[in-house]
Design a protein around this motif. Structure first.
Motif: not given
Ligand SMILES: Nc1nc(=O)c2c([nH]1)NC[C@@H]1CN(c3ccc(C(=O)N[C@@H](CCC(=O)O)C(=O)O)cc3)C=[N+]21
Length: 300
Positions: A146-161
């Protein structure tokens, strides 16, 4: 400069929709009913925690995930909580377990809870927060479950932006087990190990004891604030054109503010997450993602 607003709420909705599609597609491809189940354990009556639990609950339902909440009174003992975790570990209808932190300080006849012991007791295959030692260890080694939710959310945000941090200076302010530490590790990893191209950063972990914190922050091409102090990061701590990610969610009176002084920061940064509507909704989206992953792992 007026910074671009990084719309976490919109991206979270996009991810939640993908999770919902994944749930449907899994039922079709396996020919079996597929309804992952997440249980949140809430000890005591903290009003902010109740809001999070309610938000999670609603998000679950929309994604085809069963969300349950177990409430324990603040006066519960360590044993009450450990027994509940053991019962949820054993229950095959439960795929993900989240014990809402922090646990109340006044419980258990004044002695407080042993939070570490509770997290250590959660079945690693149901540990959708990624707080258990096995899952943290796997993450550190670059082979995450699993990836921890908050850091993973930030990774997703950077990726999608389309924001690349490769080779750049990232300063993470805050060294918590929940955000700061795993965030720093994930951004420093080689491409791919956290599932995304957001990697290969040069990472500094700064904190309350850092000498010249403002100066260190000003070296950041991407500044991630996760300290839990309202509006601590001022405009003069930001390098012109930097990307600013605000993880803080602080209640000041009836206002919700981040760890970044948003108005002055927006004048300096090239892009910034708002609070609310930034990292918070992404955390919930990634929790749903992990719950689906847990259900798949357990059916293997
Ligand atoms: N075991 C555990 N796992 C957690 O992930 C965890 C936890 N304990 N304890 C508390 C913190 C906090 N947290 C939030 C998640 C989403 C929002 C969120 O969606 N916030 C909305 C608005 C919320 C509001 O209006 O109050 C936003 O930022 O836009 C906030 C806070 C998860 N946490």
């Amino acid at each position: 400069m007026t910074a671009k607003l990084l719309d976490g709420k919109r991206i979270a909705a996009e991810i939640r929709e993908e999770v919902a599609q994944d749930v449907k597609a899994t039922a079709v491809s396996t020919g079996q009913p597929f309804r992952p189940c997440l249980v949140a354990v809430l000890v005591g009556e903290d009003p902010a925690s109740k809001v999070y639990v309610r938000n999670k609950q609603r998000a679950c339902e929309k994604a085809g995930i069963e969300g349950r909440t177990h409430r324990l009174p603040a006066e519960s003992t360590q044993k009450d909580l450990m027994d509940l975790v053991a019962q949820l570990n054993e229950d095959p209808s439960v795929n993900g377990i989240l014990v809402q932190l922090p646990l109340p300080k006044n419980g258990n006849a004044g002695a407080g809870f042993n939070e570490r012991a509770v997290l250590d007791a959660i079945d690693p295959l149901k540990d959708v927060d990624c707080f258990s030692p096995v899952n943290v260890g796997l993450l550190m080694q670059g082979r995450p479950r699993f990836l921890p939710c908050t850091p993973h959310g930030i990774i997703q945000l950077l990726h999608r932006e389309n924001i690349s941090v490769a080779g750049k200076n990232v300063v993470v302010v805050g060294r918590s087990d929940i955000v700061g530490k795993p965030m720093a590790m994930m951004l420093a990893q080689r491409d791919g190990s956290c599932g995304r191209d957001v990697a290969n950063a040069t990472v500094t972990i700064a904190h309350s004891r850092t000498d010249d914190l403002a100066g260190v922050c000003r070296t950041a091409d991407c500044l991630i604030a996760a300290v839990g102090v309202p509006e601590m990061v001022k405009g003069n701590m930001i390098k012109p054109g930097a990307v600013v990610i605000d993880v803080g969610i602080n209640r000041v009176g009836d206002r919700l503010v981040g760890d970044v002084a948003f108005d002055e920061a927006s004048e300096v940064a090239s892009a910034i997450t708002p609070v609310p509507g930034g990292v918070g909704p992404l955390t919930i989206a990634m929790l749903l993602h992990n719950t689906v992953m847990a259900a798949k792992l357990q059916s293997e």
